[in-house]
Scaffold this motif. Structure first.
Motif, mmCIF file in Angstrom:
data_model
loop_
_atom_site.group_PDB
_atom_site.id
_atom_site.type_symbol
_atom_site.label_atom_id
_atom_site.label_comp_id
_atom_site.label_asym_id
_atom_site.label_seq_id
_atom_site.Cartn_x
_atom_site.Cartn_y
_atom_site.Cartn_z
ATOM 1 N N ARG A 266 0.838 -1.207 0.000
ATOM 2 C CA ARG A 266 0.000 0.000 0.000
ATOM 3 C C ARG A 266 0.868 1.250 0.000
ATOM 4 O O ARG A 266 0.585 2.228 -0.690
ATOM 5 N N SER A 267 1.965 1.203 0.732
ATOM 6 C CA SER A 267 2.881 2.335 0.771
ATOM 7 C C SER A 267 3.495 2.586 -0.605
ATOM 8 O O SER A 267 3.544 3.728 -1.078
ATOM 9 N N TYR A 268 3.959 1.523 -1.268
ATOM 10 C CA TYR A 268 4.555 1.685 -2.594
ATOM 11 C C TYR A 268 3.535 2.127 -3.628
ATOM 12 O O TYR A 268 3.864 2.840 -4.570
ATOM 13 N N SER A 269 2.289 1.695 -3.473
ATOM 14 C CA SER A 269 1.276 2.057 -4.465
ATOM 15 C C SER A 269 1.001 3.560 -4.456
ATOM 16 O O SER A 269 0.573 4.116 -5.476
ATOM 17 N N TRP A 270 1.249 4.223 -3.342
ATOM 18 C CA TRP A 270 1.073 5.675 -3.326
ATOM 19 C C TRP A 270 2.105 6.361 -4.216
ATOM 20 O O TRP A 270 1.840 7.402 -4.798
ATOM 21 N N TYR A 271 3.297 5.784 -4.337
ATOM 22 C CA TYR A 271 4.293 6.344 -5.255
ATOM 23 C C TYR A 271 3.835 6.216 -6.706
ATOM 24 O O TYR A 271 4.030 7.118 -7.513
ATOM 25 N N VAL A 272 3.224 5.084 -7.029
ATOM 26 C CA VAL A 272 2.696 4.893 -8.380
ATOM 27 C C VAL A 272 1.558 5.888 -8.641
ATOM 28 O O VAL A 272 1.473 6.485 -9.717
ATOM 29 N N THR A 273 0.706 6.075 -7.652
ATOM 30 C CA THR A 273 -0.392 7.031 -7.786
ATOM 31 C C THR A 273 0.143 8.451 -7.958
ATOM 32 O O THR A 273 -0.395 9.233 -8.752
#
Length: 164
Positions: free
Chosen positions: A48-55
């Motif tokens: 979930r933390s890494y997905s914020w970088y993608v977002t």
């Protein structure tokens, strides 16, 4: 008077109901198999933390499109951002799960190539869809995305591991 799009309503709320049912049944099955341990929570919190970088990267793509003068509807942008966030969360979670629980972890170079192909395909076909105002071009991104996921999630078999 506004026109009610019944298929849009079915898709919107049917997707939510389907997603919640899948989540609930998945957690019920994982609890039965003792799969909800500390490693599970660590993996999905990290994903979930890494997905914020993608977002965040997707936000920059949209801001760049706006700077170039491309008109974007609010619903389209929010939908793509939601899809980007949820899809990247799932893909990153799968990668972390495979790497932390498999005897043959994924090769980082294959994962990077798969992710680059996946992201590039989505960006290119999204831009084509926006420029042509035809969302059906996004369907053409499915084959390269499936190939990219296959490349990323398949551990490379070494010649020494083959037994006859």
């Amino acid at each position: 008077m506004m026109e009610l799009n019944i298929w849009g309503m079915i898709g919107l709320y049917g997707g939510v109901i389907g997603g919640l049912l899948g989540w609930w049944f998945g957690r019920k099955k994982a609890r039965k198999n003792r799969g909800l341990d500390e490693l599970y929570y660590h993996i999905w919190q990290k994903a979930r933390s890494y997905s914020w970088y993608v977002t965040l990267g997707a936000l920059y793509v949209f801001f760049t499109l706006i700077i170039f003068g491309i008109e974007l509807s609010t619903a389209m942008v929010l939908g793509i951002l939601l899809l980007t966030h949820i899809a990247s969360w799932g893909i990153i979670g799968i990668i972390l799960t495979i790497n932390m629980s498999s005897t043959a972890p994924l090769k980082p170079s294959r994962v990077k190539i798969g992710i680059i192909v996946f992201v590039t395909s989505i960006i290119v076909f999204t831009i084509i869809s926006i420029l042509t105002t035809n969302w059906l071009f996004l369907i053409f991104s499915i084959p390269p995305n499936l190939i990219a996921l296959f490349i990323a999630f398949t551990p490379k078999q070494e010649d020494s591991e083959v037994t006859y």
